[in-house]
Design a protein around this motif. Structure first.
Motif, mmCIF file in Angstrom:
data_model
loop_
_atom_site.group_PDB
_atom_site.id
_atom_site.type_symbol
_atom_site.label_atom_id
_atom_site.label_comp_id
_atom_site.label_asym_id
_atom_site.label_seq_id
_atom_site.Cartn_x
_atom_site.Cartn_y
_atom_site.Cartn_z
ATOM 1 N N HIS A 223 -25.261 -15.132 29.983
ATOM 2 C CA HIS A 223 -23.925 -15.127 30.579
ATOM 3 C C HIS A 223 -23.628 -13.875 31.411
ATOM 4 O O HIS A 223 -22.958 -13.957 32.431
ATOM 5 C CB HIS A 223 -22.863 -15.282 29.481
ATOM 6 N N ASP B 145 -14.638 -15.894 28.031
ATOM 7 C CA ASP B 145 -14.762 -17.232 27.438
ATOM 8 C C ASP B 145 -15.838 -17.249 26.347
ATOM 9 O O ASP B 145 -15.657 -17.844 25.283
ATOM 10 C CB ASP B 145 -15.098 -18.277 28.504
ATOM 11 N N TYR B 146 -16.972 -16.604 26.635
ATOM 12 C CA TYR B 146 -18.040 -16.548 25.632
ATOM 13 C C TYR B 146 -17.563 -15.788 24.390
ATOM 14 O O TYR B 146 -17.767 -16.243 23.266
ATOM 15 C CB TYR B 146 -19.301 -15.902 26.204
ATOM 16 N N GLU B 147 -16.946 -14.641 24.596
ATOM 17 C CA GLU B 147 -16.446 -13.828 23.479
ATOM 18 C C GLU B 147 -15.474 -14.627 22.609
ATOM 19 O O GLU B 147 -15.525 -14.575 21.382
ATOM 20 C CB GLU B 147 -15.758 -12.555 23.994
ATOM 21 N N ARG B 148 -14.583 -15.365 23.265
ATOM 22 C CA ARG B 148 -13.579 -16.150 22.532
ATOM 23 C C ARG B 148 -14.254 -17.209 21.649
ATOM 24 O O ARG B 148 -13.853 -17.418 20.512
ATOM 25 C CB ARG B 148 -12.620 -16.798 23.524
ATOM 26 N N LYS B 149 -15.288 -17.847 22.162
ATOM 27 C CA LYS B 149 -15.989 -18.891 21.408
ATOM 28 C C LYS B 149 -16.903 -18.299 20.339
ATOM 29 O O LYS B 149 -17.048 -18.849 19.255
ATOM 30 C CB LYS B 149 -16.807 -19.762 22.352
ATOM 31 N N TYR B 150 -17.557 -17.188 20.654
ATOM 32 C CA TYR B 150 -18.555 -16.592 19.754
ATOM 33 C C TYR B 150 -17.927 -15.763 18.640
ATOM 34 O O TYR B 150 -18.483 -15.676 17.545
ATOM 35 C CB TYR B 150 -19.527 -15.723 20.576
ATOM 36 N N GLU B 151 -16.789 -15.156 18.910
ATOM 37 C CA GLU B 151 -16.208 -14.191 17.969
ATOM 38 C C GLU B 151 -16.036 -14.718 16.544
ATOM 39 O O GLU B 151 -16.428 -14.030 15.594
ATOM 40 C CB GLU B 151 -14.878 -13.652 18.498
#
Length: 149
Positions: free
Chosen positions: A28, A43-49
């Motif tokens: 990403h 967006d990645y952080e929000r999903k992965y967190e």
């Protein structure tokens, strides 16, 4: 709890933690930097967190439990006297460094990144640092199999 079960949980969580950061770095981050689009990271952080932070908590918990099973209780942290103490103490220092990067990102970088793509290089430094620390911790953990450092 059985040491082998602790190890399995620890390894699965390490796979999620380190793997998630490697996916961010190689999957990403390049696109976000190329397009100067911070939303790819956000967006990645929000999903992965949720899964990443759960894994990190379990990593710390199982790591401390296994350290005790190896005779490295809190009394021996940061003494670096035995090979296993060296591994545990070094991993704890790296954990504290990870926490410092996480706090910096959460309270300093991410709030600005949401509205300003010029913060991408600073966030990149945080991402690369935490990923490198995670990989080093994974490698250090493998030394326990051989008796430590």
């Amino acid at each position: 709890m059985n040491h082998h079960l602790l190890l399995i949980i620890h390894l699965i969580c390490a796979s999620i933690w380190v793997g998630g950061h490697l996916l961010l770095v190689f999957g990403h981050l390049p696109k976000a930097l190329k397009e100067k689009n911070q939303n790819i990271i956000l967006d990645y952080e929000r999903k992965y967190e949720p899964v990443g932070m759960t894994s990190l908590v379990l990593l710390v918990t199982t790591g401390i439990m296994m350290a005790y099973k190896y005779g490295v209780s809190i009394d021996y942290w940061f003494q670096f006297a035995t090979p296993i103490e060296k591994v545990v103490s070094t991993k704890l220092l790296l954990l504290f460094l990870t926490v410092l990067f996480a706090l910096s990102a959460q309270f300093r970088v991410l709030p600005k990144l949401k509205t300003d793509s010029s913060k991408l290089p600073e966030m990149t430094f945080h991402i690369l640092s935490v990923t490198l620390i995670g990989v080093v911790m994974l490698i250090l953990g493998s030394f326990v199999r051989f008796g430590g450092l």
